[in-house]
Design an enzyme around this catalytic site. Sequence first.
Site, mmCIF file in Angstrom:
data_model
loop_
_atom_site.group_PDB
_atom_site.id
_atom_site.type_symbol
_atom_site.label_atom_id
_atom_site.label_comp_id
_atom_site.label_asym_id
_atom_site.label_seq_id
_atom_site.Cartn_x
_atom_site.Cartn_y
_atom_site.Cartn_z
ATOM 1 N N LYS A 1 102.950 33.933 3.692
ATOM 2 C CA LYS A 1 102.043 34.327 2.605
ATOM 3 C C LYS A 1 100.724 33.554 2.738
ATOM 4 O O LYS A 1 100.744 32.345 2.987
ATOM 5 C CB LYS A 1 102.707 34.006 1.253
ATOM 6 C CG LYS A 1 101.781 34.080 0.035
ATOM 7 C CD LYS A 1 101.389 35.490 -0.327
ATOM 8 C CE LYS A 1 100.382 35.537 -1.489
ATOM 9 N NZ LYS A 1 99.728 36.862 -1.598
ATOM 10 N N CYS B 1 91.062 38.694 0.822
ATOM 11 C CA CYS B 1 91.855 38.818 -0.406
ATOM 12 C C CYS B 1 90.994 39.475 -1.486
ATOM 13 O O CYS B 1 89.951 38.947 -1.858
ATOM 14 C CB CYS B 1 92.345 37.459 -0.912
ATOM 15 S SG CYS B 1 93.150 37.682 -2.518
HETATM 16 O O1 RRO Z 1 97.683 37.710 -3.312
HETATM 17 C C1 RRO Z 1 97.051 38.786 -3.373
HETATM 18 O O2 RRO Z 1 96.685 39.295 -4.437
HETATM 19 C C2 RRO Z 1 96.666 39.512 -2.158
HETATM 20 C C3 RRO Z 1 96.097 38.926 -1.052
HETATM 21 BR BR1 RRO Z 1 95.888 37.073 -0.857
HETATM 22 C C4 RRO Z 1 95.651 39.735 0.020
HETATM 23 O O3 RRO Z 1 95.117 39.280 1.043
HETATM 24 N N1 RRO Z 1 95.824 41.071 -0.092
HETATM 25 C C5 RRO Z 1 96.370 41.644 -1.177
HETATM 26 O O4 RRO Z 1 96.482 42.875 -1.231
HETATM 27 N N2 RRO Z 1 96.813 40.845 -2.203
#
Ligand code: RRO
Length: 314
Positions: free
Chosen positions: A45, A133
């Site tokens: 993650k 993100c």
């Molecule tokens: O954690 C998120 O909301 C998230 C991330 Br870091 C990302 O790179 N892509 C996404 O769809 N959600």
Amino acid sequence: MADLTTQFLDLPVKNPVMNAAGVWCSVASQLEALAESAAGAMVTKSCTLQPRDGNPEPRYRVLDGDKPFGSINSMGLPNEGFAYYLRYAQRHDYEEKPLFVSLSGLTLDDNLTMIDSLKDAVTPAILEVNLSCPNVPGKSQIGYDFESMDTLLAEVSSGYQRPFGVKLPPYFDMAHFDEAAEILNRYPLVAFVTCINSIGNALVIDLASETTLIKPKDGFGGLGGDYVLPTALANVNAFYRRCPNKTIIGCGGIKSGREAFMHILAGATLVQIGTSLYEEGPGIFQRVLDELSAIMDEKGYATTEEFRGKLKTL
Ligand code: RRO
């Protein structure tokens, strides 16, 4: 029978299928399940220097029923903090499969601090910097700010001094493909490019209740699944064509061997599964591999190299 073994950078990989960052990789039990699954590689993650709770729930919804299959999320970068993933990276069995560590610092300094520790830890983990993100309120995506992206790549290259990769947002304009690729090509240590992150700031509405499906950001969130496959394929192919010295990882809309085949045909060396893994669990890897193998057998391809990037145009 098709041979799915693949070479990624200098590493032998048993097969080209892995998880998309963010899915089934937030805590040790999930990472262990990926390690034991049929996936050829795995990624943690995206993490920040400090742990984060992320956005309020509901923050992920599957889209199915009468709609195309997909998902919308605004998780907001919930994660256990860099030290946690570094600890996993220090005990991961690299003989079994490569491990990517995804970093998504809230500031350039945080990214550089994490990169320094990762470098000092001297694990065989592969660094991926998330430039895309879409879900942290008040923060825009670095991949959409070419000046910040250039600065970040310069700083990470000089700090890390080893090959690394970046996770890009989807682009939708030929001029943006050109400009992003030109910047990436300035940095030889950018060895791979992962296309794409979710299509950011989409809005899904429930007709009956006249409400958004998720709570954060007034319902705006990143789109995945069927909705994003053509955009993902376009981005994989656009960067495959423009970055001949870089390896491409494809992500977006893979739910069976068919889409995995298409991503490889467009130029991907590895392919990642997000929404479908979230819904189906790690058993999906064996299914997709079996389906990919069957397609290759039917078409007479013995290896993925025989068709990688060999998309025909009219
Ligand atoms: O954690 C998120 O909301 C998230 C991330 Br870091 C990302 O790179 N892509 C996404 O769809 N959600």
